[in-house]
Write a protein that holds these residues in place. Sequence first.
Motif, short mmCIF file in Angstrom:
data_model
loop_
_atom_site.label_atom_id
_atom_site.label_comp_id
_atom_site.label_asym_id
_atom_site.label_seq_id
_atom_site.Cartn_x
_atom_site.Cartn_y
_atom_site.Cartn_z
N MET A 1 -5.28 -2.53 -0.91
CA MET A 1 -6.08 -3.17 -1.95
C MET A 1 -5.58 -4.59 -2.13
N VAL A 2 -6.40 -5.56 -1.72
CA VAL A 2 -6.02 -6.97 -1.75
C VAL A 2 -6.99 -7.71 -2.67
N SER A 3 -6.44 -8.51 -3.57
CA SER A 3 -7.27 -9.28 -4.49
C SER A 3 -7.87 -10.49 -3.78
N ALA A 4 -8.77 -11.18 -4.46
CA ALA A 4 -9.46 -12.33 -3.87
C ALA A 4 -8.49 -13.44 -3.48
N ASP A 5 -7.36 -13.54 -4.21
CA ASP A 5 -6.40 -14.60 -3.88
C ASP A 5 -5.19 -14.08 -3.11
N GLY A 6 -5.32 -12.89 -2.50
CA GLY A 6 -4.30 -12.43 -1.58
C GLY A 6 -3.18 -11.60 -2.16
N GLY A 7 -3.34 -11.10 -3.38
CA GLY A 7 -2.32 -10.23 -3.96
C GLY A 7 -2.49 -8.80 -3.49
N LEU A 8 -1.40 -8.15 -3.09
CA LEU A 8 -1.43 -6.78 -2.56
C LEU A 8 -0.99 -5.81 -3.64
N ALA A 9 -1.85 -4.84 -3.96
CA ALA A 9 -1.55 -3.85 -5.00
C ALA A 9 -0.78 -2.67 -4.43
N ASN A 10 -0.21 -1.89 -5.33
CA ASN A 10 0.45 -0.61 -5.00
C ASN A 10 1.68 -0.78 -4.11
N VAL A 11 2.40 -1.86 -4.30
CA VAL A 11 3.69 -2.05 -3.63
C VAL A 11 4.79 -1.62 -4.61
N PHE A 12 5.62 -0.69 -4.19
CA PHE A 12 6.72 -0.20 -5.02
C PHE A 12 7.94 -1.07 -4.75
N VAL A 13 8.45 -1.73 -5.79
CA VAL A 13 9.56 -2.67 -5.67
C VAL A 13 10.72 -2.13 -6.51
N TYR B 1 -5.91 10.50 -7.97
CA TYR B 1 -4.66 10.42 -8.72
C TYR B 1 -4.57 9.02 -9.34
N SER B 2 -4.08 8.98 -10.57
CA SER B 2 -3.87 7.70 -11.24
C SER B 2 -2.55 7.74 -11.99
N PRO B 3 -1.60 6.85 -11.61
CA PRO B 3 -1.75 5.78 -10.63
C PRO B 3 -1.60 6.29 -9.20
N HIS B 4 -2.00 5.44 -8.26
CA HIS B 4 -1.87 5.79 -6.84
C HIS B 4 -0.41 5.77 -6.40
N VAL B 5 0.37 4.85 -6.95
CA VAL B 5 1.82 4.77 -6.70
C VAL B 5 2.52 4.80 -8.04
N LEU B 6 3.45 5.73 -8.19
CA LEU B 6 4.15 5.93 -9.45
C LEU B 6 5.66 5.84 -9.23
N GLY B 7 6.35 5.12 -10.09
CA GLY B 7 7.80 5.06 -10.05
C GLY B 7 8.40 5.89 -11.18
N VAL B 8 9.43 6.69 -10.88
CA VAL B 8 10.10 7.50 -11.88
C VAL B 8 11.60 7.47 -11.62
#
Length: 288
Positions: free
Chosen positions: A93-105, A130-137
């Motif tokens: 999932m990439v935004s119009a200005d090139g941001g990448l979603a769902n990256v776990f940092v 599932y929501s969210p697609h990537v979850l940190g715990v």
Amino acid sequence: MRSHFLNHSAAFMAIAAMAACGGGGGGSSEGAADDAGEAAPAAAAVDPSTVGTITGMANFAGMVPTMEAIDMSAEEDCAAGYGADGPMNQMVMVSADGGLANVFVYLSEGVSGAPAASGAAMLDQSNCRYSPHVLGVRSGQDIEITNSDNLLHNINASPTENRGFNISQPRAGITSTQRFQMAEVMVPVRCDVHGWMQAYIGVVDHPYFGVSGSGGSYTISNVPAGDYTMTAWHEEFGTMTASVTVTAGSTTEASFDYNSDMMGANVPMGETLVIGHGTNRIRVERTQ
């Protein structure tokens, strides 16, 4: 990936679906992936004079892969929750200005000690996703998993280091509580009834993690001053690392640049039982 097809009667298909979903559920069910013992104590207050903030972007360059539409026609109530274009795969999932979603940092090296975990993380099933697609715990933290759809879902978590679970939630309003005791990045989660439903849970031993949003940005707050190694994880583009120095009372920037040449670093998901609604076929998918 290869697919194996088997013909079955409609009756057996229904039985197989229930078997894949694990145990039944009542109005509310609770379990644990591992024995957790007593609840963790409340987190102590953080002295703001000793901590800083890490913020940054997950960027994407190159041709954005075309994500396939998800066929939810057999689940009309779920399909109705999306616009005219219908639901799309969430892998890239990439935004119009090139941001990448769902990256776990997260901080992968340099952390010594951490405040106690407080509260539960939430994983919902809504409109057959599932929501969210990537979850940190955090390790040992409660994960409250809810079914918001009035239809059968199951949650099949397949960790490597932790004990997995496979539970069913046959109707809306059911909540189950699970937890993982050991750090592990990542734990893949899927629904065996709806093969397109996938999520990932990143488990770490501290609270210093984040997930990039729809615009690609992330923030990690209350990080003790010091030198760290950060790791960024994405389900298709793999992992990247960076060294960061956090100064008390300041904000440190750390960004990660992905590109189309990195495509293909999938997290293994194991076998997935996919039931073809309205057909007499069951498909078993295996990653190579």
